[in-house]
Design an enzyme around this catalytic site. Structure first.
Site, PDB file in Angstrom:
ATOM      1  N   GLY A  45     -37.720  -7.406 -11.753  1.00  0.00           N
ATOM      2  CA  GLY A  45     -37.074  -6.122 -11.503  1.00  0.00           C
ATOM      3  C   GLY A  45     -37.423  -5.637 -10.116  1.00  0.00           C
ATOM      4  O   GLY A  45     -38.464  -5.997  -9.556  1.00  0.00           O
ATOM      5  N   GLN A  50     -38.558   0.280  -3.310  1.00  0.00           N
ATOM      6  CA  GLN A  50     -39.336  -0.892  -2.893  1.00  0.00           C
ATOM      7  C   GLN A  50     -38.715  -1.621  -1.704  1.00  0.00           C
ATOM      8  O   GLN A  50     -39.360  -2.474  -1.101  1.00  0.00           O
ATOM      9  CB  GLN A  50     -39.493  -1.870  -4.060  1.00  0.00           C
ATOM     10  CG  GLN A  50     -40.306  -1.294  -5.209  1.00  0.00           C
ATOM     11  CD  GLN A  50     -40.451  -2.314  -6.308  1.00  0.00           C
ATOM     12  OE1 GLN A  50     -39.578  -2.465  -7.150  1.00  0.00           O
ATOM     13  NE2 GLN A  50     -41.550  -3.049  -6.303  1.00  0.00           N
ATOM     14  N   CYS A  98     -46.475  -5.726 -10.037  1.00  0.00           N
ATOM     15  CA  CYS A  98     -45.429  -5.081  -9.253  1.00  0.00           C
ATOM     16  C   CYS A  98     -45.384  -5.730  -7.874  1.00  0.00           C
ATOM     17  O   CYS A  98     -46.436  -5.993  -7.289  1.00  0.00           O
ATOM     18  CB  CYS A  98     -45.740  -3.589  -9.123  1.00  0.00           C
ATOM     19  SG  CYS A  98     -44.528  -2.675  -8.155  1.00  0.00           S
ATOM     20  N   LEU A  99     -44.183  -5.988  -7.378  1.00  0.00           N
ATOM     21  CA  LEU A  99     -44.052  -6.633  -6.068  1.00  0.00           C
ATOM     22  C   LEU A  99     -44.628  -5.777  -4.949  1.00  0.00           C
ATOM     23  O   LEU A  99     -44.990  -6.292  -3.893  1.00  0.00           O
ATOM     24  CB  LEU A  99     -42.576  -6.947  -5.774  1.00  0.00           C
ATOM     25  CG  LEU A  99     -41.907  -7.944  -6.720  1.00  0.00           C
ATOM     26  CD1 LEU A  99     -40.443  -8.108  -6.365  1.00  0.00           C
ATOM     27  CD2 LEU A  99     -42.628  -9.282  -6.692  1.00  0.00           C
ATOM     28  N   HIS A 140     -40.896   0.603 -16.148  1.00  0.00           N
ATOM     29  CA  HIS A 140     -41.604   0.353 -14.887  1.00  0.00           C
ATOM     30  C   HIS A 140     -40.686   0.648 -13.697  1.00  0.00           C
ATOM     31  O   HIS A 140     -41.076   1.354 -12.763  1.00  0.00           O
ATOM     32  CB  HIS A 140     -42.089  -1.109 -14.878  1.00  0.00           C
ATOM     33  CG  HIS A 140     -42.715  -1.543 -13.592  1.00  0.00           C
ATOM     34  ND1 HIS A 140     -44.025  -1.960 -13.509  1.00  0.00           N
ATOM     35  CD2 HIS A 140     -42.230  -1.638 -12.324  1.00  0.00           C
ATOM     36  CE1 HIS A 140     -44.307  -2.274 -12.243  1.00  0.00           C
ATOM     37  NE2 HIS A 140     -43.226  -2.097 -11.506  1.00  0.00           N
ATOM     38  N   GLU A 141     -39.458   0.116 -13.759  1.00  0.00           N
ATOM     39  CA  GLU A 141     -38.541   0.291 -12.622  1.00  0.00           C
ATOM     40  C   GLU A 141     -38.092   1.743 -12.493  1.00  0.00           C
ATOM     41  O   GLU A 141     -37.971   2.259 -11.376  1.00  0.00           O
ATOM     42  CB  GLU A 141     -37.323  -0.642 -12.753  1.00  0.00           C
ATOM     43  CG  GLU A 141     -37.653  -2.133 -12.779  1.00  0.00           C
ATOM     44  CD  GLU A 141     -38.542  -2.599 -11.635  1.00  0.00           C
ATOM     45  OE1 GLU A 141     -38.492  -2.003 -10.540  1.00  0.00           O
ATOM     46  OE2 GLU A 141     -39.316  -3.557 -11.842  1.00  0.00           O
ATOM     47  N   HIS A 144     -40.460   3.912 -10.670  1.00  0.00           N
ATOM     48  CA  HIS A 144     -40.353   3.832  -9.207  1.00  0.00           C
ATOM     49  C   HIS A 144     -39.422   4.920  -8.668  1.00  0.00           C
ATOM     50  O   HIS A 144     -39.648   5.458  -7.584  1.00  0.00           O
ATOM     51  CB  HIS A 144     -39.794   2.467  -8.783  1.00  0.00           C
ATOM     52  CG  HIS A 144     -40.820   1.379  -8.689  1.00  0.00           C
ATOM     53  ND1 HIS A 144     -41.891   1.426  -7.830  1.00  0.00           N
ATOM     54  CD2 HIS A 144     -40.928   0.198  -9.346  1.00  0.00           C
ATOM     55  CE1 HIS A 144     -42.619   0.309  -7.962  1.00  0.00           C
ATOM     56  NE2 HIS A 144     -42.056  -0.453  -8.880  1.00  0.00           N
TER      57      HIS A 144
HETATM   58 NI    NI Z   1     -42.776  -2.307  -9.492  1.00  0.00          NI
END
Ligand code: NI
Length: 188
Positions: A45, A50, A98-99, A140-141, A144
């Site tokens: 995701g 991000q 998480c990226l 999670h997304e 953000h």
């Molecule tokens: Ni993330």
């Protein structure tokens, strides 16, 4: 085109994102770029903050984790202006990464069942009850988009234990095998 992933410490990750409408410039191209960026960094995701945009846009492809999570099979989704409603019921604790926080993984407790409302890339509205690991990815997304990160859900003690790793990300010491954008340097 792959885009750099903004890392922990960058203020764009802490801002609340804006609702978008069908006038959004070059949405199709942006979505293609977001999927390409997500696949290149082996994420499931990616949310627009991000890649440096405070807009309510998320891409998900949960299929790669479907072997252990059947609810994820074939779930490639574009979420525009998503709204998560927490449904009553069990909470589950599982590891999450998480990226924007490379090299870290922490256990996070989340609600197992949610009601998700969203628009797709054509601004068609959808509503669905979502469960399991897919519900976790969505939560999670969508966090953000509110300027929240998964580490906001962990205990203060746990956060203290990973403080050095977090500081290394902020100061640009963390190496990463995908293109990233570090937090702006603090003026001394
Ligand atoms: Ni993330």
């Amino acid at each position: 085109m792959k885009l750099p992933v903004y890392l922990y410490g960058h203020p764009v990750l802490r801002r609340k994102s804006e609702t978008i409408n069908s006038d959004y410039p070059e949405l199709k191209k942006l979505l293609d770029d977001m999927f390409e960026t997500m696949y290149a960094s082996e994420g499931v995701g990616l949310a627009a903050p991000q890649i440096g945009r405070n807009d309510r846009i998320v891409v998900i492809d949960a299929d790669p984790v479907s072997e252990n999570n059947p609810e994820c099979a074939g779930r490639k989704m574009v979420l525009i202006n998503p709204v998560v409603e927490i449904l009553d019921g069990e909470k589950i604790t599982r590891g999450e990464g998480c990226l924007s926080l490379p090299g870290l993984s922490e256990n996070v407790t989340r609600i197992e069942h949610i009601k998700l409302q969203w628009e797709d890339e054509n601004f068609t509205k959808h509503e669905e009850i979502i469960s399991g690991f897919l519900a976790r990815i969505v939560q999670h997304e969508c966090d953000h988009l509110e300027g929240k990160l998964y580490i906001d859900h962990i205990s203060p003690i746990r956060k203290q234990l990973i403080r050095t790793k977090l500081n290394n990300i902020i100061s640009g010491k963390t190496r990463c095998d995908y293109a990233v954008r570090y937090a702006p340097k603090k003026k001394k």
